[in-house]
Design a protein around this motif. Structure first.
Motif, PDB file in Angstrom:
ATOM      1  N   ALA A   1      -4.043 -10.017  -2.918  1.00  0.00           N
ATOM      2  CA  ALA A   1      -4.571 -10.529  -2.066  1.00  0.00           C
ATOM      3  C   ALA A   1      -4.636 -11.996  -2.028  1.00  0.00           C
TER       4      ALA A   1
ATOM      5  N   GLU B   1      -5.412  -9.553   4.524  1.00  0.00           N
ATOM      6  CA  GLU B   1      -5.877  -8.038   4.171  1.00  0.00           C
ATOM      7  C   GLU B   1      -4.732  -7.098   4.753  1.00  0.00           C
TER       8      GLU B   1
ATOM      9  N   LEU C   1       1.093  -2.136   0.441  1.00  0.00           N
ATOM     10  CA  LEU C   1       0.798  -0.857  -0.338  1.00  0.00           C
ATOM     11  C   LEU C   1       1.225   0.438   0.525  1.00  0.00           C
TER      12      LEU C   1
ATOM     13  N   VAL D   1      -8.957  -0.896   0.163  1.00  0.00           N
ATOM     14  CA  VAL D   1      -7.881   0.157   0.418  1.00  0.00           C
ATOM     15  C   VAL D   1      -8.460   1.428   0.708  1.00  0.00           C
TER      16      VAL D   1
ATOM     17  N   VAL E   1      -1.386  -7.145   2.958  1.00  0.00           N
ATOM     18  CA  VAL E   1      -1.474  -6.267   1.621  1.00  0.00           C
ATOM     19  C   VAL E   1      -1.591  -4.725   1.820  1.00  0.00           C
ATOM     20  N   GLN E   2      -2.160  -4.396   2.914  1.00  0.00           N
ATOM     21  CA  GLN E   2      -2.249  -2.966   3.119  1.00  0.00           C
ATOM     22  C   GLN E   2      -0.997  -2.404   3.725  1.00  0.00           C
TER      23      GLN E   2
ATOM     24  N   VAL F   1      -3.173   0.216  -7.755  1.00  0.00           N
ATOM     25  CA  VAL F   1      -3.790  -0.148  -6.561  1.00  0.00           C
ATOM     26  C   VAL F   1      -5.070  -0.884  -6.941  1.00  0.00           C
TER      27      VAL F   1
ATOM     28  N   THR G   1      -4.375  -5.136  -6.587  1.00  0.00           N
ATOM     29  CA  THR G   1      -4.756  -5.384  -5.549  1.00  0.00           C
ATOM     30  C   THR G   1      -5.201  -6.904  -5.326  1.00  0.00           C
TER      31      THR G   1
END
Lengths: 452, 174
Positions: free
Chosen positions: B26, B40, B47, A20, B43-44, B18, B22
């Motif tokens: 994931a 990936e 978020l 992230v 998830v991004q 986060v 996370t």
């Protein structure tokens, strides 16, 4: 691992470690703000573009006085439904006025189909064309706008109103006279609005309006609007009547109830003949000639028996206006398949008349398939078409001072009636918009409930 | 200054969220997509969406999960995955795997890829997250009947493409 749950959990452990970015929060918030700002800017830009376009679009009035030569257009065009209204964007005086009846744009059909965004209920609108260029506008007045154009094309007489086509405003409302009033040679007849619709017609020279109210003929001076005379004609009936005053305003001919009669200025009956309107009709606005002759149409070959007013063959002939007796006249060509003919003006012995042609199917105006201005030249075999309305034209009028001046077709200017476009859009869009709004609001509320 | 302080607090709260969640997101994303890269990315995306609305979210966990599931089954994301897959008329031959085979999860991963995105989402919610049918329907924004039928179809499909998982399926069905 003994079940699907366990197997899925084992599989999930193979998930990658998701990196992230450390500035994800800041970047996301900033991007959101930018998108919102861009959306607001886009909406404002579109609104500004629309407003600018509306303001900057070429305005017909700007070129009105820089137009070409006055004249009748070479050809008349059908106009789009969104043609500009003359009241809002006047292009008059007019060279031509024509109407397709209820099919003319911006008409309110009979007792239904009333368009809420228009002022008043006009069942048959008309279309005018400017004198110096091909600028078309819609005119609406009363129940049926008609085509009674003054000889100079500036004024339209429609159901008792005189409309100034140069400004779009009413100049005069013809008012009825009290029933007890017979005639008023002193011109002092008090105006009286009895609520009865008064119909009228211009004289050939445009100096008078001849209006009819039941068994009274009202002569109105123009442009003063003063009532000159009110003539009582007891045998006159409101149905199928044809009335016209001589150019010197000393004699009035009235055709009504199968009687053709001449009256002098004092209201005295000078002569009377019994004639059927099937066989003879007063020739129209220009029926009288300055030499005292009264022109009529002899009608033959009438067909469509038992169905009312009949189409037929029309031919001009002359009567002595003082006695009603037939007198010599040139040999004019016959007009065939005609429903109505109205002589508007003369050039020497050449007559100019508007002819409504029929398809022979039935007996009403609805069967008029076309209308044209024709030239009736003595000795000619057939009428010569000067100007024809688009297919389906029921009424046609021209500025008679232009009958010998034809100008070439130019770039048509139909203007734009924004109220018409907006009104139609709102009418057709309201229901879908309401449904869409309800759906959108429901979806938003549902989504918000889930998000929180 | 006060605004900056509030903003800083919000940011700290987001970053804490986060860090804590996370990994779980994931795992769910991987089951939903069957692909590490797509997981990936998913998830991004979720978020980022949460960050944009962070100040207005009452339940960020719920919001992120909802984004994961809805984005996973959205048509354009499905289309993107299809592009990288080679479609064949018949399923490829599979090697024989016994119930005690340690690679059974590979078989499951392969079988999940052969389900539709919605069927996969239903299975993940029902059997990975242990959500009830009504919770599953609410998260996916579909009716209860749809969840039931999708679950039934997904399990039937699993049995067809991966008979080795039959026992696990039977238990799940029970």
């Amino acid at each position: 691992m003994t079940d699907l749950r366990g197997l899925m959990r084992e599989l999930a452990e193979e998930a990658p470690a998701v990196p992230v970015p450390p500035d994800l929060y800041v970047n996301a918030r900033r991007n959101r703000r930018r998108r919102r700002t861009a959306a607001v800017a886009a909406v404002l830009a579109i609104a500004a573009l629309v407003v600018t376009g509306l303001i900057a679009r070429p305005h017909p009035q700007a070129e009105r006085f820089g137009g070409g030569e006055d004249g009748l257009p070479e050809r008349l065009l059908s106009v789009p439904a969104s043609t500009g209204a003359n009241g809002a964007d006047p292009v008059g005086p007019a060279a031509v006025i024509f109407s397709l009846g209820e099919d003319n744009p911006q008409s309110d059909h009979e007792d239904f189909g009333f368009a809420w965004w228009r002022g008043g209920h006009t069942v048959e609108s008309s279309t005018i064309v400017a004198r110096d260029r091909d600028a078309y506008r819609i005119v609406r007045a009363g129940y049926s706008t008609g085509a009674e154009l003054s000889p100079d094309g500036r004024y339209l007489l429609s159901e008792g109103r005189v409309l100034d086509l140069a400004t779009g405003d009413d100049r005069l409302k013809l008012r009825t006279v009290p029933p007890e009033q017979s005639w008023a040679p002193d011109g002092e007849t008090p105006p009286y609005d009895g609520g009865v619709q008064l119909y009228g017609r211009w004289t050939e020279d445009g100096r008078r309006i001849v209006a009819v109210q039941d068994d009274r003929v009202v002569l109105v001076s123009w442009p003063s609007g003063q009532v000159e005379r009110v003539l009582r004609t007891p045998q006159q009936r409101p149905v199928d009547q044809h009335v016209m005053v001589s150019p010197d305003a000393r004699t009035v001919v009235v055709q009504s109830n199968n009687l053709l009669r001449g009256y002098d200025v004092g209201g005295t009956l000078s002569w009377s003949q019994e004639v059927s309107t099937d066989a003879l009709v007063v020739a129209g606005r220009a029926a009288w000639r300055p030499d005292g002759r009264l022109f009529v149409f002899d009608r033959t070959d009438t067909v469509c028996d038992l169905c009312g007013w009949k189409p037929g063959t029309w031919r001009l002939s002359a009567r002595d206006g003082a006695t009603g007796e037939r007198v010599a006249a040139p040999d004019y060509p016959a007009i065939r398949d005609a429903m109505y003919v109205n002589v508007l003006t003369w050039r020497g012995d050449v007559a100019y008349a508007v002819v409504s042609y029929t398809n022979h199917r039935t007996d009403d105006l609805v069967d008029v398939t076309g209308t044209a201005l024709v030239r009736l030249r003595p000795g000619a075999a057939v009428p010569e078409v000067v100007l024809a309305g688009p297919e389906g034209t029921r009424y046609l009028g021209v500025a008679t001072d232009l009958v010998e001046r034809i100008r070439p077709l130019g770039e048509p200017d139909f203007g734009h009636n924004s109220a018409e476009t907006l009104g139609l859009a709102v009418t057709w869009g309201t229901c879908p918009a309401i449904v869409l709004s309800v759906v959108v609001v429901a979806l938003i509320l549902r989504r918000r409930r889930r998000v929180r | 200054m006060v605004d900056a302080g509030m903003s800083g607090g919000m940011r700290d709260g987001f970053e804490e969220f986060v860090r804590a969640r996370t990994g779980a997101f994931a795992r769910t994303a991987y089951l939903l997509t069957g692909d590490r890269q797509h997981a990936e990315e998913l998830v991004q995306t979720a978020l980022t969406a949460a960050a944009e609305r962070w100040t207005r979210l009452d339940d960020p966990e719920r919001y992120v999960r909802r984004v994961l599931y809805t984005r996973a089954v959205s048509w354009w994301r499905v289309r993107r995955r299809w592009r990288s897959e080679v479609l064949t008329d018949a399923p490829p031959e599979r090697r024989a795997v016994s119930r005690d085979d340690p690679d059974l999860r590979i078989v499951l991963a392969d079988a999940l890829k052969r389900l539709t995105a919605k069927q996969r989402a239903v299975l993940v919610l029902r059997f990975y997250e242990d959500r009830s049918e009504s919770e599953t329907a609410e998260i996916l924004g579909v009716g209860l009947g749809t969840v039931k039928s999708q679950t039934r179809d997904a399990l039937r499909r699993l049995r067809a493409v991966a008979p080795e998982l039959a026992d696990e399926n039977e238990e799940a069905m029970r």
